[in-house]
Design a protein around this motif. Structure first.
Motif, PDB file in Angstrom:
ATOM      1  N   GLU A  14       0.859  -0.709  -0.167  1.00 37.73           N
ATOM      2  CA  GLU A  14       0.013   0.297   0.102  1.00 37.73           C
ATOM      3  C   GLU A  14       0.181   1.178  -0.182  1.00 37.73           C
ATOM      4  O   GLU A  14       0.509   2.405  -0.767  1.00 37.73           O
ATOM      5  N   SER A  73      -8.987  -0.343  -7.726  1.00 31.29           N
ATOM      6  CA  SER A  73      -7.328  -0.004  -6.826  1.00 31.29           C
ATOM      7  C   SER A  73      -6.947   1.102  -6.777  1.00 31.29           C
ATOM      8  O   SER A  73      -6.205   1.520  -6.281  1.00 31.29           O
ATOM      9  N   SER A 108      -0.413   5.750  -8.962  1.00 29.00           N
ATOM     10  CA  SER A 108      -1.577   5.618  -7.606  1.00 29.00           C
ATOM     11  C   SER A 108      -0.668   6.980  -6.889  1.00 29.00           C
ATOM     12  O   SER A 108      -0.023   7.973  -6.937  1.00 29.00           O
ATOM     13  N   ARG A 131      -2.678  -4.289  -3.734  1.00 26.36           N
ATOM     14  CA  ARG A 131      -2.341  -3.131  -2.828  1.00 26.36           C
ATOM     15  C   ARG A 131      -2.299  -4.326  -1.029  1.00 26.36           C
ATOM     16  O   ARG A 131      -3.249  -4.721  -0.465  1.00 26.36           O
TER      17      ARG A 131
END
Length: 332
Positions: A263, A283, A294, A319
């Motif tokens: 993560e 996600s 991300s 993740r």
């Protein structure tokens, strides 16, 4: 009218041949497909008889066209297809009864870790394999660079080659085989590589496998560069939160890929899939053209940059630290 029918049947014949070769290249059919002629050759006699019944008004190209369609259907239904990473199940007992051996050979893939070595390049070049790649136990393998075994069927091909070479603080490790795979030779052959790597060095991994069913666990390894090239594939790829920047390129055909990314790691994915599904949007990744990133990528200490290209299949992102992590070995 007959000339028009002949021209159409010839055109369809070339189209069907092209489709068949596409299916072979993408791993949906194997070259063992052609061996099914042994089972279906009487169909040619039937089709020729039908052609004579119609006073040869059915062109020979039409006979071959119908036979190829029947051959492809037979192969897809009765085991030549199965899954692209599985070996053929075609008449194995026949080969065993004929006296061709079906015994496996196994070789060690152990290598010591010389003093002063801080980097390693691992090259794996195989036709097809089941691969389990992960970290060594640091408490019991203090002076090991890698430890494992490679098992193969000894029916086809030469002895696989495994070796190491040191240059300064870098160690090269290679495993290669020109072994013909089970799908192409109509035999139920499975090559299996189980290999554990040291967490004390930084790696460049160059993996070229014709078809792979694999579990690549890099969660405790320092992988700086990953090059993974395969045809048909199904594998899990797990990275760790180690403060490094990892550059990875994955080039595959028909694929089922599961990515397990921490993560806290910054993830950037350039994705090019012809007919490939992903869960990137669900996600939390942000899309810009074909590039997914991300949130907080620039601030992350660990960065994972992946260039993924696949013809068809799926890419599933997990993740780690989320509730999904317990399902890392998924079928999507």
């Amino acid at each position: 009218m007959k000339g028009v029918f002949t021209s159409v049947s010839r055109g369809l014949l070339f189209i069907v041949l092209g489709v068949i070769f596409f299916l072979i290249n993408f791993g949906i059919l194997s070259w063992g497909f052609w061996v099914s002629v042994i089972d279906l050759w009487p169909l040619i006699l039937i089709l020729v008889g039908i052609s004579l019944f119609f006073k040869k008004r059915l062109p020979f190209s039409f006979v071959i066209l119908v036979f190829l369609i029947a051959l492809a259907g037979f192969s897809l239904i009765f085991g030549v297809r199965s899954a692209p990473w599985d070996s053929l199940r075609y008449k194995l007992p026949h080969y065993i009864e004929s006296g061709i051996p079906n015994s496996d050979n196994s070789m060690s893939t152990d290598a010591a870790l010389p003093s002063g070595v801080t980097k390693a390049e691992l090259k794996i070049d195989l036709n097809d394999a089941l691969i389990d790649l992960g970290p060594l136990d640091p408490e019991t393998s203090q002076n090991q660079l890698c430890r494992g075994t490679y098992t193969w069927n000894n029916i086809m091909g030469d002895q696989p080659e495994f070796g190491t070479q040191q240059e300064g603080n870098s160690m090269g490790v290679y495993l290669s085989s020109n072994m013909h795979d089970g799908k192409k030779n109509n035999l139920n052959i499975k090559n299996i590589l189980a290999l554990d790597l040291s967490s004390k060095v930084k790696y460049t991994l160059n993996i070229n496998v014709g078809a792979v069913d694999g579990d690549f666990d890099f969660s405790q390894l320092e992988v700086e560069k990953l090059l993974l090239k395969t045809g048909a594939s199904k594998f899990d790829l797990e990275f760790g939160d180690n403060g490094l920047t990892t550059e990875g390129k994955i080039d595959s055909g028909v694929s089922e890929i599961t990515l397990v990314i921490p993560e806290n790691a910054g993830l950037h994915v350039y994705f090019d899939g012809v007919a490939c599904e992903t869960n990137f949007m669900g996600s939390g990744l942000l899309l810009d053209n074909k590039e997914w990133s991300s949130p907080g990528y620039d601030q992350a200490k660990t960065k994972i940059n992946l260039d993924i290209s696949c013809a068809a299949g799926s890419v599933h992102l997990i993740r780690s630290g989320s509730q999904d992590i317990q399902g890392a070995n998924l079928e999507t």
